[in-house]
Scaffold this motif. Structure first.
Motif, PDB file in Angstrom:
ATOM      1  N   UNK A 174     -42.747  45.766  20.181  1.00  0.00           N
ATOM      2  CA  UNK A 174     -43.303  46.020  21.725  1.00  0.00           C
ATOM      3  C   UNK A 174     -43.722  44.702  22.262  1.00  0.00           C
ATOM      4  N   UNK A 175     -43.699  43.653  21.691  1.00  0.00           N
ATOM      5  CA  UNK A 175     -44.201  42.464  22.358  1.00  0.00           C
ATOM      6  C   UNK A 175     -43.469  42.011  23.889  1.00  0.00           C
ATOM      7  N   UNK A 176     -42.094  42.437  23.860  1.00  0.00           N
ATOM      8  CA  UNK A 176     -41.334  41.962  24.919  1.00  0.00           C
ATOM      9  C   UNK A 176     -41.686  42.996  26.144  1.00  0.00           C
ATOM     10  N   UNK A 177     -41.994  44.164  25.686  1.00  0.00           N
ATOM     11  CA  UNK A 177     -42.493  45.149  26.649  1.00  0.00           C
ATOM     12  C   UNK A 177     -43.773  44.697  27.215  1.00  0.00           C
ATOM     13  N   UNK A 178     -44.544  44.253  26.266  1.00  0.00           N
ATOM     14  CA  UNK A 178     -45.927  43.717  26.803  1.00  0.00           C
ATOM     15  C   UNK A 178     -45.724  42.391  27.736  1.00  0.00           C
ATOM     16  N   UNK A 179     -44.823  41.739  27.274  1.00  0.00           N
ATOM     17  CA  UNK A 179     -44.934  40.464  28.265  1.00  0.00           C
ATOM     18  C   UNK A 179     -44.165  40.936  29.873  1.00  0.00           C
ATOM     19  N   UNK A 180     -43.432  41.981  29.676  1.00  0.00           N
ATOM     20  CA  UNK A 180     -42.898  42.215  30.928  1.00  0.00           C
ATOM     21  C   UNK A 180     -43.923  43.172  31.888  1.00  0.00           C
ATOM     22  N   UNK A 181     -44.704  44.024  30.973  1.00  0.00           N
ATOM     23  CA  UNK A 181     -45.919  44.639  31.887  1.00  0.00           C
ATOM     24  C   UNK A 181     -46.913  43.587  32.344  1.00  0.00           C
ATOM     25  N   UNK A 182     -47.100  42.805  31.497  1.00  0.00           N
ATOM     26  CA  UNK A 182     -48.123  41.623  32.088  1.00  0.00           C
ATOM     27  C   UNK A 182     -47.649  40.901  33.355  1.00  0.00           C
ATOM     28  N   UNK A 183     -46.345  40.759  33.283  1.00  0.00           N
ATOM     29  CA  UNK A 183     -45.780  39.739  34.364  1.00  0.00           C
ATOM     30  C   UNK A 183     -45.638  40.831  35.646  1.00  0.00           C
ATOM     31  N   UNK A 184     -45.567  41.919  35.358  1.00  0.00           N
ATOM     32  CA  UNK A 184     -45.559  42.864  36.708  1.00  0.00           C
ATOM     33  C   UNK A 184     -47.143  43.182  37.383  1.00  0.00           C
ATOM     34  N   UNK A 185     -48.007  42.705  36.387  1.00  0.00           N
ATOM     35  CA  UNK A 185     -49.275  42.973  36.856  1.00  0.00           C
ATOM     36  C   UNK A 185     -50.270  43.934  36.249  1.00  0.00           C
ATOM     37  N   UNK A 186     -49.700  44.336  35.084  1.00  0.00           N
ATOM     38  CA  UNK A 186     -50.368  45.412  34.224  1.00  0.00           C
ATOM     39  C   UNK A 186     -51.237  44.821  33.026  1.00  0.00           C
ATOM     40  N   UNK A 198     -57.925  57.917  20.367  1.00  0.00           N
ATOM     41  CA  UNK A 198     -56.820  57.385  21.266  1.00  0.00           C
ATOM     42  C   UNK A 198     -56.659  58.578  22.530  1.00  0.00           C
ATOM     43  N   UNK A 199     -56.973  59.879  21.926  1.00  0.00           N
ATOM     44  CA  UNK A 199     -56.347  60.738  23.072  1.00  0.00           C
ATOM     45  C   UNK A 199     -57.519  60.966  24.235  1.00  0.00           C
ATOM     46  N   UNK A 200     -58.550  60.694  23.853  1.00  0.00           N
ATOM     47  CA  UNK A 200     -59.877  60.512  24.711  1.00  0.00           C
ATOM     48  C   UNK A 200     -59.175  59.806  26.076  1.00  0.00           C
ATOM     49  N   UNK A 201     -58.786  58.360  25.769  1.00  0.00           N
ATOM     50  CA  UNK A 201     -58.423  57.724  26.534  1.00  0.00           C
ATOM     51  C   UNK A 201     -56.953  57.802  27.084  1.00  0.00           C
ATOM     52  N   UNK A 202     -56.354  58.825  26.711  1.00  0.00           N
ATOM     53  CA  UNK A 202     -54.808  59.021  27.026  1.00  0.00           C
ATOM     54  C   UNK A 202     -53.895  58.066  26.454  1.00  0.00           C
ATOM     55  N   UNK A 203     -54.276  57.166  25.578  1.00  0.00           N
ATOM     56  CA  UNK A 203     -53.459  56.216  25.043  1.00  0.00           C
ATOM     57  C   UNK A 203     -52.257  56.789  24.345  1.00  0.00           C
ATOM     58  N   UNK A 204     -52.630  58.013  23.530  1.00  0.00           N
ATOM     59  CA  UNK A 204     -51.182  58.484  22.737  1.00  0.00           C
ATOM     60  C   UNK A 204     -50.448  58.906  23.755  1.00  0.00           C
ATOM     61  N   UNK A 205     -50.583  59.747  24.669  1.00  0.00           N
ATOM     62  CA  UNK A 205     -49.874  60.071  25.557  1.00  0.00           C
ATOM     63  C   UNK A 205     -48.883  59.166  26.608  1.00  0.00           C
ATOM     64  N   UNK A 206     -49.712  58.128  26.754  1.00  0.00           N
ATOM     65  CA  UNK A 206     -48.977  56.942  27.589  1.00  0.00           C
ATOM     66  C   UNK A 206     -48.055  56.324  26.794  1.00  0.00           C
ATOM     67  N   UNK A 207     -48.403  55.983  25.580  1.00  0.00           N
ATOM     68  CA  UNK A 207     -47.496  55.172  24.443  1.00  0.00           C
ATOM     69  C   UNK A 207     -46.346  56.154  24.092  1.00  0.00           C
ATOM     70  N   UNK A 208     -46.450  57.181  24.049  1.00  0.00           N
ATOM     71  CA  UNK A 208     -45.383  58.234  23.817  1.00  0.00           C
ATOM     72  C   UNK A 208     -44.160  58.295  24.951  1.00  0.00           C
ATOM     73  N   UNK A 209     -44.987  58.367  26.007  1.00  0.00           N
ATOM     74  CA  UNK A 209     -44.040  58.447  27.186  1.00  0.00           C
ATOM     75  C   UNK A 209     -43.316  57.402  27.507  1.00  0.00           C
ATOM     76  N   UNK A 210     -44.169  56.012  27.485  1.00  0.00           N
ATOM     77  CA  UNK A 210     -43.437  54.768  27.590  1.00  0.00           C
ATOM     78  C   UNK A 210     -42.264  54.427  26.760  1.00  0.00           C
ATOM     79  N   UNK A 211     -42.381  54.588  25.412  1.00  0.00           N
ATOM     80  CA  UNK A 211     -41.651  54.088  24.406  1.00  0.00           C
ATOM     81  C   UNK A 211     -40.547  55.049  24.210  1.00  0.00           C
ATOM     82  N   UNK A 212     -40.688  56.480  24.506  1.00  0.00           N
ATOM     83  CA  UNK A 212     -39.633  57.210  24.273  1.00  0.00           C
ATOM     84  C   UNK A 212     -38.663  56.758  25.144  1.00  0.00           C
ATOM     85  N   UNK A 213     -38.884  56.386  26.343  1.00  0.00           N
ATOM     86  CA  UNK A 213     -37.874  56.074  27.492  1.00  0.00           C
ATOM     87  C   UNK A 213     -37.363  54.521  26.927  1.00  0.00           C
ATOM     88  N   UNK A 214     -38.266  53.770  26.467  1.00  0.00           N
ATOM     89  CA  UNK A 214     -37.740  52.310  26.075  1.00  0.00           C
ATOM     90  C   UNK A 214     -36.848  52.561  24.672  1.00  0.00           C
TER      91      UNK A 214
END
Length: 242
Positions: free
Chosen positions: A86-98, A171-187
């Motif tokens: 997932x590190x390439x995705x991380x780099x792209x997200x950081x480059x986009x200001x995330x 993880x659910x408290x901060x919505x991390x699991x849902x975000x992860x699933x949605x993001x990487x399901x598409x990726x």
């Protein structure tokens, strides 16, 4: 993911060499006990109990360190990062200001692991108290990682069972699991790429366990290098200089 030659008690109170039994001396005691049933007034039962007591102190300390705030996040050796795929995705997200979103995700993973680590000590202690005299002497005379290997064999399943719901909840408290699933399901739909595990809970649980056993191994290494910290009458008798 990532043997107590003698779990003599890790770095709780260091004593001078003249006050403590060296590992070499302890091994000799254990050998004498194995041959004759006693050594310097010690019985096989006392040596076994001493080893268990020392190991219990060591694993409790290791679990306490990891379950404290920044126990994972502040320790570069066990800090949970995004998986390599997932590190390439991380780099792209950081480059986009995330940057904040990525940093928050990493913090949430480590906080979840710290929460889960609070349940480790009693599981380790149960494995230690269930240890037979044969197991104790096998660890005493075994290789450099005998205690860690023993505990990994005995506790991986119950630790996984204990860690998973805690990590899932954190993880659910901060919505991390849902975000992860949605993001990487598409990726993962993109062809010709290395897929990312969409199960964040499973990934963090796996890394938390790896960090826990790494810490146990570190405590074992300290015990092998240092003399016993004689904090109880039994340990003074088993590990003390005669």
């Amino acid at each position: 993911m990532k043997k107590i030659i003698t779990l003599a008690i890790a770095s709780i109170v260091l004593v001078t060499a003249s006050q403590a039994q060296s590992l070499k001396g302890l091994i000799k005691k254990a050998t004498d006990v194995a041959k004759s049933g006693t050594a310097s007034g010690l019985t096989t039962d006392e040596v076994g109990k001493g080893l268990k007591e020392a190991l219990t102190i060591g694993v409790k300390k290791g679990a306490e360190q990891l379950s404290s705030v920044d126990g994972f996040l502040g320790n570069a050796a066990v800090k949970i990062l995004l998986p390599p795929e997932a590190q390439q995705v991380e780099k792209k997200l950081r480059a986009l200001g995330f940057n904040k979103q990525v940093d928050d995700a990493i913090v949430s993973m480590n906080r979840a692991a710290e929460d889960a680590a609070k349940s480790a000590a009693p599981i380790f202690v149960n494995a230690i108290t269930s240890m037979s005299i044969t197991d104790a002497f096998g660890i005493l005379k075994g290789s450099d990682t005998a205690a860690t290997v023993y505990l990994k064999t005995k506790t991986t399943a119950p630790l996984t069972a204990a860690f998973t719901p805690v990590i899932d909840s954190s993880l659910s408290k901060v919505g991390a699991s849902q975000l992860w699933s949605a993001l990487f399901a598409q990726y993962n739909k993109i062809p010709f790429i290395k897929k990312v595990n969409p199960d964040l809970k499973g990934y963090v649980t796996d890394r938390a366990l790896a960090g826990m056993f790494y810490q146990v191994a570190q405590e074992e290494a300290k015990i092998r290098k240092n003399p016993a910290a004689q904090t109880t009458d039994l340990l003074k008798k088993v590990f003390g200089t005669k």
